[in-house]
Every structure is written in C-alpha cells, then in structure tokens.
Design an enzyme around this catalytic site. Sequence first.
Site, PDB file in Angstrom:
ATOM      1  N   LEU A 218      -5.821   4.634   0.658  1.00  0.00           N
ATOM      2  CA  LEU A 218      -6.270   4.624  -0.778  1.00  0.00           C
ATOM      3  C   LEU A 218      -6.769   3.548  -1.102  1.00  0.00           C
ATOM      4  O   LEU A 218      -7.512   3.448  -2.189  1.00  0.00           O
ATOM      5  CB  LEU A 218      -5.264   5.295  -1.579  1.00  0.00           C
ATOM      6  N   GLY A 219      -5.924   2.552  -0.801  1.00  0.00           N
ATOM      7  CA  GLY A 219      -6.478   0.906  -1.215  1.00  0.00           C
ATOM      8  C   GLY A 219      -5.660  -0.002  -0.556  1.00  0.00           C
ATOM      9  O   GLY A 219      -4.960   0.514   0.338  1.00  0.00           O
TER      10      GLY A 219
ATOM     11  N   ASN B 113      -2.568  -7.685  -0.977  1.00  0.00           N
ATOM     12  CA  ASN B 113      -1.899  -8.557  -0.374  1.00  0.00           C
ATOM     13  C   ASN B 113      -0.572  -8.211   0.202  1.00  0.00           C
ATOM     14  O   ASN B 113      -0.279  -8.502   1.425  1.00  0.00           O
ATOM     15  CB  ASN B 113      -1.431  -9.635  -1.189  1.00  0.00           C
ATOM     16  N   PHE B 114       0.048  -7.269  -0.288  1.00  0.00           N
ATOM     17  CA  PHE B 114       1.428  -6.716   0.158  1.00  0.00           C
ATOM     18  C   PHE B 114       1.020  -5.544   1.472  1.00  0.00           C
ATOM     19  O   PHE B 114       2.284  -5.536   2.217  1.00  0.00           O
ATOM     20  CB  PHE B 114       2.140  -5.811  -0.916  1.00  0.00           C
ATOM     21  N   GLY B 115       0.084  -4.990   1.690  1.00  0.00           N
ATOM     22  CA  GLY B 115      -0.058  -4.108   2.760  1.00  0.00           C
ATOM     23  C   GLY B 115      -1.198  -3.268   2.225  1.00  0.00           C
ATOM     24  O   GLY B 115      -2.167  -3.629   1.492  1.00  0.00           O
ATOM     25  N   CYS B 116      -0.714  -2.047   2.404  1.00  0.00           N
ATOM     26  CA  CYS B 116      -1.797  -0.885   1.893  1.00  0.00           C
ATOM     27  C   CYS B 116      -1.350   0.295   1.436  1.00  0.00           C
ATOM     28  O   CYS B 116      -0.140   0.549   1.497  1.00  0.00           O
ATOM     29  CB  CYS B 116      -2.762  -0.428   3.129  1.00  0.00           C
TER      30      CYS B 116
ATOM     31  N   LYS C  13       2.865   3.041  -1.081  1.00  0.00           N
ATOM     32  CA  LYS C  13       2.397   1.816  -0.875  1.00  0.00           C
ATOM     33  C   LYS C  13       3.195   1.201   0.373  1.00  0.00           C
ATOM     34  O   LYS C  13       4.717   1.248   0.286  1.00  0.00           O
ATOM     35  CB  LYS C  13       2.952   1.040  -2.098  1.00  0.00           C
TER      36      LYS C  13
ATOM     37  N   ASP D 148       0.226  -6.907 -16.231  1.00  0.00           N
ATOM     38  CA  ASP D 148      -1.067  -6.676 -15.372  1.00  0.00           C
ATOM     39  C   ASP D 148      -1.943  -5.472 -15.783  1.00  0.00           C
ATOM     40  O   ASP D 148      -2.541  -4.855 -15.000  1.00  0.00           O
ATOM     41  CB  ASP D 148      -0.708  -6.708 -13.864  1.00  0.00           C
TER      42      ASP D 148
HETATM   43  P1  ADP Z   1      -1.821  -4.466  -6.157  1.00  0.00           P
HETATM   44  O1  ADP Z   1      -0.380  -4.808  -6.692  1.00  0.00           O
HETATM   45  O2  ADP Z   1      -2.235  -5.015  -4.659  1.00  0.00           O
HETATM   46  O3  ADP Z   1      -2.776  -4.441  -7.036  1.00  0.00           O
HETATM   47  P2  ADP Z   1      -1.711  -1.415  -6.483  1.00  0.00           P
HETATM   48  O4  ADP Z   1      -0.474  -0.833  -6.963  1.00  0.00           O
HETATM   49  O5  ADP Z   1      -2.698  -1.788  -7.783  1.00  0.00           O
HETATM   50  O6  ADP Z   1      -1.574  -2.619  -6.060  1.00  0.00           O
HETATM   51  O7  ADP Z   1      -2.460  -0.554  -5.497  1.00  0.00           O
HETATM   52  C1  ADP Z   1      -3.865  -0.921  -5.075  1.00  0.00           C
HETATM   53  C2  ADP Z   1      -4.587   0.066  -4.670  1.00  0.00           C
HETATM   54  O8  ADP Z   1      -4.209   1.400  -4.166  1.00  0.00           O
HETATM   55  C3  ADP Z   1      -5.349   0.697  -6.082  1.00  0.00           C
HETATM   56  O9  ADP Z   1      -6.235  -0.009  -6.642  1.00  0.00           O
HETATM   57  C4  ADP Z   1      -5.565   2.179  -5.783  1.00  0.00           C
HETATM   58  O10 ADP Z   1      -6.711   2.278  -5.195  1.00  0.00           O
HETATM   59  C5  ADP Z   1      -4.421   2.814  -4.814  1.00  0.00           C
HETATM   60  N1  ADP Z   1      -3.383   3.152  -5.238  1.00  0.00           N
HETATM   61  C6  ADP Z   1      -2.275   2.944  -5.645  1.00  0.00           C
HETATM   62  N2  ADP Z   1      -1.375   3.548  -6.274  1.00  0.00           N
HETATM   63  C7  ADP Z   1      -2.076   4.779  -6.324  1.00  0.00           C
HETATM   64  C8  ADP Z   1      -1.655   6.212  -6.435  1.00  0.00           C
HETATM   65  N3  ADP Z   1      -0.560   6.495  -7.176  1.00  0.00           N
HETATM   66  N4  ADP Z   1      -2.545   6.945  -6.307  1.00  0.00           N
HETATM   67  C9  ADP Z   1      -3.820   6.680  -5.611  1.00  0.00           C
HETATM   68  N5  ADP Z   1      -4.023   5.603  -5.475  1.00  0.00           N
HETATM   69  C10 ADP Z   1      -3.339   4.666  -5.482  1.00  0.00           C
HETATM   70 MG    MG Z   2      -3.409  -3.598  -8.789  1.00  0.00          MG
END
Ligand code: ADP
Ligand code: MG
Length: 591
Positions: free
Chosen positions: A302-303, A306-309, A327, A419
């Site tokens: 989904l995204g 830096n931490f992973g995916c 995550k 953030d």
């Molecule tokens: P980071 O700390 O790297 O910014 P995020 O928590 O913002 O991490 O998550 C990174 C990406 O993962 C988001 O931009 C989104 O695309 C996807 N994502 C994160 N949490 C969710 C969720 N609960 N439902 C759907 N997509 C998510």
């Molecule tokens: Mg983010």
Amino acid sequence: MPDAAAHLPFYYGSIARSEAEEHLKLAGMADGLFLLRQCLRSLGGYVLSMVCDLQFYHYPIERQLNGTYAILGGKAHCGPEELCEFYSKDADGLCCPLRKPCNRPSGVEPQPGVFDSMRDNMVREYVRQTWKLEGDALEQAIISQAPQVEKLVATTAHERMSWYHGNISREEAERRLYSGAQPDGKFLLREKKENRSYALSLVYGKTVYHYRVDHDKSGKYSIPEGTKFDTLWQLVEYLKLKPDGLIFYLREACPNPNMPGKSRLLPMDTSVYESPYSDPEELKDKKLFLKRDHLMIDEVELGAGNFGCVKKGVYKMRKKQIDVAIKVLKSNNEKTVKDEMMKEAQIMHQLDNPYIVRMIGVCEAESLMLVMEMASGGPLNRFLASKKDEITTSNIVELMHQVSMGMKYLEEKNFVHRDLAARNVLLVNQHYAKISDFGLSKALGADDSYYKARTAGKWPLKWYAPECILFHKFSSKSDVWSYGVTMWEAFSFGQKPYKVRQKPYKVRQEPYKKMKGPEVISFIEQGKRMDCPQECPAEMYALMQQCWTYRWEERPGFVAVENIIRSYYYSIAAKPENGPDTGDKAKAALP
Ligand code: ADP
Ligand code: MG
C-alpha cells in the site's frame, strides 16, 4: 439548519395565531402592519400575519424542495426577508402591500419552535437507531454529519426506521403486531405498492387498527382529516405526542425483522467508524500483541517508507475478519528502529476516535509489524491530485472538518502529532478521512502544554510552526499551524506547499521552484504567508491564516478551529446546489 428568519426584527418565532393578533392589535392595527412567525406544521415554513381594514390575515409561506420560499400561488423568493421585501412593493394578491413591520418589543426574543428541538432530537434518534451508536461515537456522528443526516431525515428517513416494514400486506402487518407482547401504542408503517400510499397499523386493547396515510398533490402526508406533514417521519413523531384522530397515540415501534440495509457514503456506514473492539465480545481478546496465525499478509504493497513497507492483509478476530494495513519493518532491523515502531504503537494504542486510524495491535514474527485499520483511499494529497476534476470544494471542507475533529480529540487527550500533513491524512472513501502516521507523535505529561525536543531531527519544516524550528517546542498549537498547511494542500488539490515563481531569466526553466527549509523560515519571519489557492473559499483561506498566527499564544486551538470549519461546512452543506451529495464538479457546472 439555522432559521432563515432569525435575524429579522419582526420575526416572533413559534407563536400561536392568537398571539400574533395580540401583537398586531397592540401595535395599532394600521393597514399593512405585519409580522412573521414560524409555521407549526411545515418544516422550515413561516406565516405572514398582517392587518388590512382592521381585519387579520394569515398567509402560510412554504419552504419548497429547492430551498425557495413562497406564499401559495405566489412567486418564489430565496428567503423570508426577500419575500417580505417583495410584498412591500406589490400586494400581488395579498389584501394590501406590507407597509410597516410590527417589530418585537425590546427584550422579546423569537420563540423557539417545537420542530427546532424536535429536529435535533430526530437527527439524534435517527443516527442512534440507524447506526446503533452510543456515547462519543454518537456525538461525533451527529457533529460530523448533521447537514447530510438532516437531509436524510427530511426525505427518506422512514426507510431506515425500525417501524417501517415496506410493502407488506394488512394480514402480514397483523401477524407481526400480534406476535410477542401487544402493548397499547405498538405500531408499524407499511407501504401499499398498488397506489404508492402508506398505512399505519396500531395496537390498542389487543386489537390492531389500520389507518390510511394520505399523500396529497403537494406531497404532504396525513392521516385522514389530520395534520399534514412534509415527511412520514414527522407524521410518526407527531403522532407519538398526540393521537390527532387515532384511537391511541403511537408508542412502541414494532421492529421490522428484515430491515433493508442501504449503503450511503456516510462515515457511520463503514466498518471503520467504530473500533473493532467496541463489541464487548471482541474486547475480551484485546491485547497489544497479536497472534501471527490470526494475521494473513497479502503481497500487495500500500505504501513504503524508510522503515520498510505497508502491506494489505486480513486479521481474524473472534466474530469477524477485518481488512488491515500492516506496517512491516525491514527484516534486518536494528533495535532503535524497533523501539521507534513500538513507541508509535504505544501512542496509537491509547487513541480511539472515528477520525484517527486505529491500531489493532502489533505482531512480532518474521519482522515487527504494526497492524492498523485499513484506509484504502490512500493519502489525501495523492487522492485530490488524481481527482481534481471531480472533487468539489464542499467535499474538501467536509474532509478537513473531519481532520479537525480528529485533531480536537488529540488535543483533548494531550497528544501532539508533529507530522500532520496531507500525506498523513488517509481516506477511507471520498467522504471519510482519518489522521495517520504517529511516528513522531508524543504524549504530553498531565501538566505540560508542550514537548521539547532535545535535538532537531529529520523534520518536515514546511509544516512546522516558528516555535518548533526556533525553540524545538511542540504543542497542539504547533499542530494547528500544520493543520493550516494541510488545509492549503487540500484546497490546492495536493500541490506541494511553498513554491516560488521563477523570474523568467531562462527560456526552458520550471515556472516554479521549491523553497528549501531555511528559505521557508525566512519567508515566514518576514511576515509572508502562502497565497490563497485558486479554488479555495475566502472563509477557508481566512482560517488558514489564523492557523499561521506567528505567536502560538495568539493562535487558535483545535476547539476553535473545529468550530469555525464546522459552521462554514454546515452553511455550505445546507444549500441544495452545494450539497455534498449532489454530483461532481462537471455536473454542478452545467447551466
Ligand atoms: P511513514 O512514517 O513512512 O510516513 P506512514 O504511516 O505514513 O509511514 O505510511 C506510509 C504509507 O503507507 C502511507 O502513505 C499510505 O500509503 C500507506 N498506509 C499507511 N497506513 C495505512 C493504512 N492504515 N491504510 C492504508 N494505507 C496505509
Ligand atoms: Mg507518512
């Protein structure tokens, strides 16, 4: 919906006809003396009471479906004030033109109407019954969706009420009413498909009585000889208070055993409005650490960060399976990274609000995983950038209002997000936003109003208030600054903030250049702020500017911000042409 006549000095609110005549008598009975009062029978209607030749005349003013106002057979006007102005120039069928307003004596306020409070109760009951909500979830639902729910209540509410049984026969109605207890006043409403009319069936003295519900040419509902109402729901509410010709008043709904469920785009219709643990059965199993064999992880990403995916998945609970976003830390993770994720988990663990992404738990297996509710619409900035031609401003206001409610909750719980940005607002659907990414968030101590960072880190400077950058001080007030930048991003359809137009020195040059962090700081220090985005309403730009108040002591908090955006949202959502449920921009632009 605010009373459109509330501001008029000759408006008396909900007073009886005789009382209106008293006021006119006291004011001298001159020809054309008039006042306005609320109509007790039609929702949003008024009555014009006036004098001519020492006689009283009362003209009902109806609010029509398109939101205009008219005296029966007369011209339509956009509001009661405009209507009175029109009739002061031209009698146009009235006994004489309006000449002199009979103003309220000083100290007399318009009388609140039965329907004013009834409408609020109707919305509350409707939300409670339809979505089975209680407590905070109920209050939030009412606040966030009042304009839409009012519309549903006004037109189709009966379809969702437990007492509405749809198209069943008279015999079936009797069977349902006779099954179980038969207290006086037990009732149901059914539709008669043959002639698109309705019938009310009511128990009294262990006997079922049936009443026809008439639907007249102007669309009003009534039982024969009874008071007329705009909606079936109002008729039922009224008959709960007064029998109005029935053998007994309505009391207890006979619930429809197979209530048809309808899907609409309201947050409360989604599975992520309430916590998956709001069910006491599920709560029994609630633990911070989840069992790996209850978690299925999809390959779909989904995204990434830096931490992973972040991966898609399904989590098996006691009674249900839910879609989740997971995550996943990179496999060769070091302790500090793991600690970071655990801190994020500890924060999310303490939060439970419809406008915040909830964490289900963490799972330690092939790697450390943070399991969250799924917000499949993805980040707000990307969504808006890809749907620029379809999303209306009122849709953006709706989403930003939801974000303000989530932030108000965080502020109340004494958490700072640190953030907040459009990239960290995730969508459940086009009309439902949730705040996410608590990677930088902190819980403040009970007596602290800010968090002080010892050293600066990899910070999103463009979203940070001056006191964050200069003194490393983070509070809900600095989140308000970020909220302003997030608003700017939203009303710019996902543009990146702080870009400057290049002077056209070279021919092939980008027209805009991104400002660097330090440039942004000096831009702000010079008292400059970003411009109003092209399609952004002036009221919303004014709010952004308030969020960008330099001194945090003078900046509004989220209680004030939510209030301002709520009022604006209600004011535009109440207008039919801007209604959030009227189609997209393309349609709205048609002549
Ligand atoms: P980071 O700390 O790297 O910014 P995020 O928590 O913002 O991490 O998550 C990174 C990406 O993962 C988001 O931009 C989104 O695309 C996807 N994502 C994160 N949490 C969710 C969720 N609960 N439902 C759907 N997509 C998510
Ligand atoms: Mg983010």
